[in-house]
Design a protein around this motif. Structure first.
Motif, PDB file in Angstrom:
ATOM      1  N   ASN A 217     138.608 -34.537 -19.768  1.00  0.00           N
ATOM      2  CA  ASN A 217     137.308 -34.720 -19.140  1.00  0.00           C
ATOM      3  C   ASN A 217     137.445 -34.860 -17.637  1.00  0.00           C
ATOM      4  N   ILE A 218     136.595 -34.180 -16.891  1.00  0.00           N
ATOM      5  CA  ILE A 218     136.623 -34.290 -15.435  1.00  0.00           C
ATOM      6  C   ILE A 218     136.164 -35.691 -15.033  1.00  0.00           C
TER       7      ILE A 218
ATOM      8  N   ILE B 130     137.859 -31.195  -6.343  1.00  0.00           N
ATOM      9  CA  ILE B 130     136.724 -30.275  -6.397  1.00  0.00           C
ATOM     10  C   ILE B 130     135.930 -30.264  -5.094  1.00  0.00           C
ATOM     11  N   LYS B 131     135.564 -31.466  -4.632  1.00  0.00           N
ATOM     12  CA  LYS B 131     134.739 -31.540  -3.421  1.00  0.00           C
ATOM     13  C   LYS B 131     135.438 -30.915  -2.207  1.00  0.00           C
TER      14      LYS B 131
ATOM     15  N   ALA C 162     134.696 -26.142 -20.365  1.00  0.00           N
ATOM     16  CA  ALA C 162     134.277 -27.373 -19.688  1.00  0.00           C
ATOM     17  C   ALA C 162     134.683 -27.353 -18.212  1.00  0.00           C
ATOM     18  N   VAL C 163     135.887 -26.890 -17.939  1.00  0.00           N
ATOM     19  CA  VAL C 163     136.318 -26.913 -16.538  1.00  0.00           C
ATOM     20  C   VAL C 163     135.577 -25.845 -15.738  1.00  0.00           C
ATOM     21  N   ALA C 164     135.296 -24.707 -16.373  1.00  0.00           N
ATOM     22  CA  ALA C 164     134.524 -23.666 -15.685  1.00  0.00           C
ATOM     23  C   ALA C 164     133.107 -24.184 -15.405  1.00  0.00           C
ATOM     24  N   ALA C 165     132.495 -24.807 -16.409  1.00  0.00           N
ATOM     25  CA  ALA C 165     131.131 -25.337 -16.235  1.00  0.00           C
ATOM     26  C   ALA C 165     131.104 -26.401 -15.138  1.00  0.00           C
ATOM     27  N   THR C 166     132.171 -27.170 -15.034  1.00  0.00           N
ATOM     28  CA  THR C 166     132.244 -28.215 -14.017  1.00  0.00           C
ATOM     29  C   THR C 166     132.120 -27.629 -12.611  1.00  0.00           C
TER      30      THR C 166
ATOM     31  N   VAL D  11     132.673 -37.819 -15.436  1.00  0.00           N
ATOM     32  CA  VAL D  11     131.393 -37.443 -14.849  1.00  0.00           C
ATOM     33  C   VAL D  11     130.398 -36.952 -15.894  1.00  0.00           C
ATOM     34  N   PHE D  12     130.890 -36.237 -16.900  1.00  0.00           N
ATOM     35  CA  PHE D  12     129.973 -35.529 -17.790  1.00  0.00           C
ATOM     36  C   PHE D  12     129.888 -36.117 -19.199  1.00  0.00           C
ATOM     37  N   VAL D  13     129.967 -37.417 -19.326  1.00  0.00           N
ATOM     38  CA  VAL D  13     129.801 -38.015 -20.653  1.00  0.00           C
ATOM     39  C   VAL D  13     128.386 -38.585 -20.752  1.00  0.00           C
TER      40      VAL D  13
END
Ligand code: TRP
Length: 330
Positions: free
Chosen positions: A13-14, A23-24, A60-64, A209-211
């Motif tokens: 999970n990111i 990422i930023k 998931a990582v692509a969607a992130t 971040v995405f839970v």
């Protein structure tokens, strides 16, 4: 326009450490550089995930990245495994890579050290994917003539190895490959996990971040603090909660909270609640977009497929030059 390239391994999970640390800064670079960003799925194979697990992690990582605003018209975004030039370049680079260089790579050495500690055979659990990991990564970097490679501290050595490999090829066959520069995001190295150690999936101390909201709140409430009562003064610099909060409060509010720490009057529970609310607010648009994409995976596939075409266009001439330099062109 110069090229900024980075690969993102599809694991877990990111969390906010990934976001602020990798990422930023990489997204910010797309203002000044042509961004070449990809999901490093071939690298993930080394740990032998189940196919189902790997598929899910790739999406998931692509969607992130898309959810956080990577502009896939301006930058290119793709899956490493779609680029058939990569295994070919990896194979050519292997021939100019000294074995000793691989022996010195941190990730491999870490496994050797662990094996030594527990009295196992030195190469126990080492597959060739792990051993030659830096060569595959060098191919990723060198195929597109990358100028800069934004990575975390842990990947710094790999970028240096890519340079060494390029230098070897250039020395033997004449100047063929561009030497890349690592760009290390040092100022954000310090985002602590909920237990105060470096935030890392392997320590199980992350803020993902995405839970779902409930899960995120539970995790925020688990941030470890000491037992100083609210009215007593506390040191913000050594407080894990404050160090995380700093990333999510406005400058004025952070200063206010700092004063509450110093002068007394801060309740940890209230600050945690505020942090949770700020995190939700900060990530709301990204969370919505992420959930949408995970429900509409064909949109992700489409973006990645288009990206792969552009990436191959960019890489083909470089591979052709390498093939010519080493004497295997037609
Ligand atoms: N090894 C990187 C990691 O584990 C991922 C990666 C693969 C990468 N290829 C790359 C990073 C090329 C930068 C450039 O995080």
């Amino acid at each position: 326009m110069k090229i900024s390239l980075t690969g993102i391994k599809p694991t877990g999970n990111i969390h906010i450490g990934n976001y602020f640390g990798a990422i930023k800064p990489a997204l910010a670079l797309t203002e000044k550089f042509f961004g070449v960003y990809f999901v490093a799925d071939l690298h993930a194979l080394n740990s032998n995930p189940t196919p189902k697990e790997l598929q899910q992690l790739i999406y998931a990582v692509a969607a992130t990245w898309i959810a956080f605003g990577l502009d896939t018209e301006k930058a290119i975004f793709f899956r490493q495994s779609d680029i058939h030039e990569i295994p070919e370049l990896t194979s050519i680079l292997s021939a100019v890579t000294p074995k000793g260089l691989m022996n010195r790579a941190h990730a491999y050495k870490a496994v050797l050290d662990k094996n030594a500690e527990s009295g196992r055979d030195p190469d126990d659990g080492v597959n060739m994917g792990l051993y030659t990991y830096p060569i595959l990564m060098a191919a990723d970097i060198l195929l597109y003539n990358s100028d800069v490679v934004p990575v975390g501290m842990d990947q710094r050595q790999h970028v240096e190895i890519a340079r060494d490999i390029a230098e070897n090829l250039n020395r033997i066959y004449g100047k063929t490959l561009k030497l890349p520069e690592g760009l290390i995001a040092e100022d954000v190295q310090s985002i602590p996990g909920i237990d105060g150690r470096k935030m890392s999936k392997s320590y199980n101390n992350t803020l993902p971040v995405f839970v779902p909201e409930k899960e995120l709140r539970k995790q925020v409430m688990r941030i470890v603090t000491d037992s100083t009562p609210p009215e007593e003064p506390k040191n913000p610099e050594t407080c894990n909660l404050f160090q995380i909060y700093k990333f999510f409060g406005t400058a004025e509010r952070v200063e206010e909270v700092r004063q509450l720490y110093l002068n007394g009057g801060l309740a940890y529970g209230a600050l945690k609640q505020e942090l949770f609310e700020n995190m939700l607010k900060a990530f709301q648009p990204a969370r919505e977009r992420f959930n949408y994409l995970m429900e509409n995976k064909s949109e992700i596939d489409q973006i990645l497929t288009q990206g792969a075409e552009k990436a191959r266009e960019l890489g083909r001439p470089v591979l052709a030059r390498v093939r010519k330099a080493v004497g295997i062109d037609k």
